[in-house]
Design a protein around this motif. Structure first.
Motif, PDB file in Angstrom:
ATOM      1  N   ARG A   1       0.837  -1.149   0.001  1.00 47.54           N
ATOM      2  CA  ARG A   1       0.174   0.059   0.090  1.00 47.54           C
ATOM      3  C   ARG A   1       0.911   1.193   0.084  1.00 47.54           C
ATOM      4  O   ARG A   1       0.509   2.327  -0.825  1.00 47.54           O
ATOM      5  CB  ARG A   1      -0.774   0.044   1.179  1.00 47.54           C
ATOM      6  CG  ARG A   1      -2.357  -0.824   0.987  1.00 47.54           C
ATOM      7  CD  ARG A   1      -2.959  -0.682   2.250  1.00 47.54           C
ATOM      8  NE  ARG A   1      -3.963  -1.652   2.182  1.00 47.54           N
ATOM      9  CZ  ARG A   1      -4.021  -2.551   2.898  1.00 47.54           C
ATOM     10  NH1 ARG A   1      -2.858  -2.936   3.673  1.00 47.54           N
ATOM     11  NH2 ARG A   1      -5.100  -3.418   2.891  1.00 47.54           N
ATOM     12  N   TYR A   2       1.937   1.272   0.950  1.00 43.77           N
ATOM     13  CA  TYR A   2       2.635   2.569   0.790  1.00 43.77           C
ATOM     14  C   TYR A   2       3.431   2.706  -0.346  1.00 43.77           C
ATOM     15  O   TYR A   2       3.577   3.667  -1.044  1.00 43.77           O
ATOM     16  CB  TYR A   2       3.751   2.174   1.953  1.00 43.77           C
ATOM     17  CG  TYR A   2       4.894   3.240   2.054  1.00 43.77           C
ATOM     18  CD1 TYR A   2       4.799   4.433   2.389  1.00 43.77           C
ATOM     19  CD2 TYR A   2       6.194   2.969   1.541  1.00 43.77           C
ATOM     20  CE1 TYR A   2       5.798   5.406   2.236  1.00 43.77           C
ATOM     21  CE2 TYR A   2       7.281   3.890   1.314  1.00 43.77           C
ATOM     22  CZ  TYR A   2       7.025   5.058   1.725  1.00 43.77           C
ATOM     23  OH  TYR A   2       7.899   5.936   1.603  1.00 43.77           O
ATOM     24  N   GLN A   3       3.697   1.534  -1.020  1.00 42.66           N
ATOM     25  CA  GLN A   3       4.566   1.729  -2.339  1.00 42.66           C
ATOM     26  C   GLN A   3       3.416   2.244  -3.482  1.00 42.66           C
ATOM     27  O   GLN A   3       4.005   3.224  -4.130  1.00 42.66           O
ATOM     28  CB  GLN A   3       5.278   0.347  -2.749  1.00 42.66           C
ATOM     29  CG  GLN A   3       5.878   0.578  -4.001  1.00 42.66           C
ATOM     30  CD  GLN A   3       6.755  -1.014  -4.371  1.00 42.66           C
ATOM     31  OE1 GLN A   3       5.764  -1.958  -4.188  1.00 42.66           O
ATOM     32  NE2 GLN A   3       7.619  -0.897  -4.966  1.00 42.66           N
ATOM     33  N   MET A   4       2.328   1.910  -3.477  1.00 38.47           N
ATOM     34  CA  MET A   4       1.457   2.220  -4.359  1.00 38.47           C
ATOM     35  C   MET A   4       1.033   3.780  -4.107  1.00 38.47           C
ATOM     36  O   MET A   4       0.808   4.714  -4.848  1.00 38.47           O
ATOM     37  CB  MET A   4       0.136   1.297  -4.526  1.00 38.47           C
ATOM     38  CG  MET A   4       0.461   0.013  -5.041  1.00 38.47           C
ATOM     39  SD  MET A   4      -1.008  -1.026  -4.933  1.00 38.47           S
ATOM     40  CE  MET A   4      -2.369  -0.179  -4.888  1.00 38.47           C
ATOM     41  N   LEU A   5       0.779   4.046  -2.893  1.00 38.11           N
ATOM     42  CA  LEU A   5       0.487   5.467  -2.550  1.00 38.11           C
ATOM     43  C   LEU A   5       1.553   6.433  -2.819  1.00 38.11           C
ATOM     44  O   LEU A   5       1.444   7.613  -3.216  1.00 38.11           O
ATOM     45  CB  LEU A   5       0.114   5.661  -1.022  1.00 38.11           C
ATOM     46  CG  LEU A   5      -1.425   4.836  -0.760  1.00 38.11           C
ATOM     47  CD1 LEU A   5      -1.715   4.823   0.825  1.00 38.11           C
ATOM     48  CD2 LEU A   5      -2.526   5.443  -1.607  1.00 38.11           C
ATOM     49  N   ARG A   6       2.855   6.221  -2.563  1.00 39.62           N
ATOM     50  CA  ARG A   6       3.951   6.843  -2.910  1.00 39.62           C
ATOM     51  C   ARG A   6       4.135   7.166  -4.447  1.00 39.62           C
ATOM     52  O   ARG A   6       4.415   8.310  -4.833  1.00 39.62           O
ATOM     53  CB  ARG A   6       5.045   6.388  -1.980  1.00 39.62           C
ATOM     54  CG  ARG A   6       6.312   7.294  -2.338  1.00 39.62           C
ATOM     55  CD  ARG A   6       7.584   7.033  -1.272  1.00 39.62           C
ATOM     56  NE  ARG A   6       8.461   8.004  -1.602  1.00 39.62           N
ATOM     57  CZ  ARG A   6       9.634   7.937  -1.145  1.00 39.62           C
ATOM     58  NH1 ARG A   6      10.076   6.760  -0.654  1.00 39.62           N
ATOM     59  NH2 ARG A   6      10.543   8.895  -1.491  1.00 39.62           N
ATOM     60  N   ARG A   7       3.863   6.142  -4.922  1.00 32.16           N
ATOM     61  CA  ARG A   7       4.255   6.161  -6.562  1.00 32.16           C
ATOM     62  C   ARG A   7       3.167   7.047  -6.986  1.00 32.16           C
ATOM     63  O   ARG A   7       3.389   7.490  -8.256  1.00 32.16           O
ATOM     64  CB  ARG A   7       4.003   4.622  -7.100  1.00 32.16           C
ATOM     65  CG  ARG A   7       4.418   4.548  -8.620  1.00 32.16           C
ATOM     66  CD  ARG A   7       4.350   3.246  -9.356  1.00 32.16           C
ATOM     67  NE  ARG A   7       4.948   2.199  -8.310  1.00 32.16           N
ATOM     68  CZ  ARG A   7       4.193   0.930  -8.329  1.00 32.16           C
ATOM     69  NH1 ARG A   7       3.181   0.875  -8.651  1.00 32.16           N
ATOM     70  NH2 ARG A   7       4.943   0.046  -7.467  1.00 32.16           N
ATOM     71  N   ASN A   8       2.022   6.976  -6.499  1.00 31.37           N
ATOM     72  CA  ASN A   8       0.829   7.849  -7.138  1.00 31.37           C
ATOM     73  C   ASN A   8       0.783   9.228  -6.482  1.00 31.37           C
ATOM     74  O   ASN A   8      -0.041   9.762  -6.620  1.00 31.37           O
ATOM     75  CB  ASN A   8      -0.460   7.132  -7.044  1.00 31.37           C
ATOM     76  CG  ASN A   8      -0.505   5.937  -8.013  1.00 31.37           C
ATOM     77  OD1 ASN A   8      -0.531   6.077  -9.192  1.00 31.37           O
ATOM     78  ND2 ASN A   8      -0.687   4.688  -7.167  1.00 31.37           N
ATOM     79  N   GLY A   9       1.562   9.766  -5.612  1.00 31.91           N
ATOM     80  CA  GLY A   9       1.922  10.971  -5.020  1.00 31.91           C
ATOM     81  C   GLY A   9       0.949  11.157  -4.116  1.00 31.91           C
ATOM     82  O   GLY A   9       0.730  12.452  -3.463  1.00 31.91           O
TER      83      GLY A   9
END
Length: 111
Positions: A86-94
């Motif tokens: 989740r962190y990786q996806m949220l970070r990648r999407n700003g």
């Protein structure tokens, strides 16, 4: 290239060994908390955890506690992996820029 594969395999083996030891320690500590002196020794416990279908000297109560703790440990690790994804996806999407922001977001959701 062969050196890379050798180093990679050694690294994976060390991670597997560390994971096994952490799992065993979690279950053993939990059993000691719940069962006290009735908890099994480490070798007997490890044999049971590796193959719960085989004959064991663990009592039914010991088997139940061991399996419950193993499942609990699995849930903890699964949840950690989900949170990391989740962190990786949220970070990648700003959506978040740091782990601190992500943790604050999780806390807000929990409330």
């Amino acid at each position: 290239m062969k050196d890379f594969h050798t180093a990679h395999n050694r690294f994976l083996k060390s991670l597997i060994q560390q994971s096994r030891q952490e799992t065993l320690q979690y279950v053993k500590n939990g059993m000691e908390e719940q069962l006290g002196s009735a908890s099994p020794d480490e070798q007997t416990l490890w044999r049971y955890l590796r193959n719960p279908q085989r004959h064991t000297s663990l009592t039914s109560s010991q088997q139940l506690v061991a399996m419950d703790l193993l499942l609990e440990w699995t849930e903890i690790n699964f949840r950690t992996c989900c949170d990391l994804l989740r962190y990786q996806m949220l970070r990648r999407n700003g959506v978040v820029d740091s782990v601190e922001e992500f943790l604050q977001l999780l806390q807000k959701e929990a409330e």
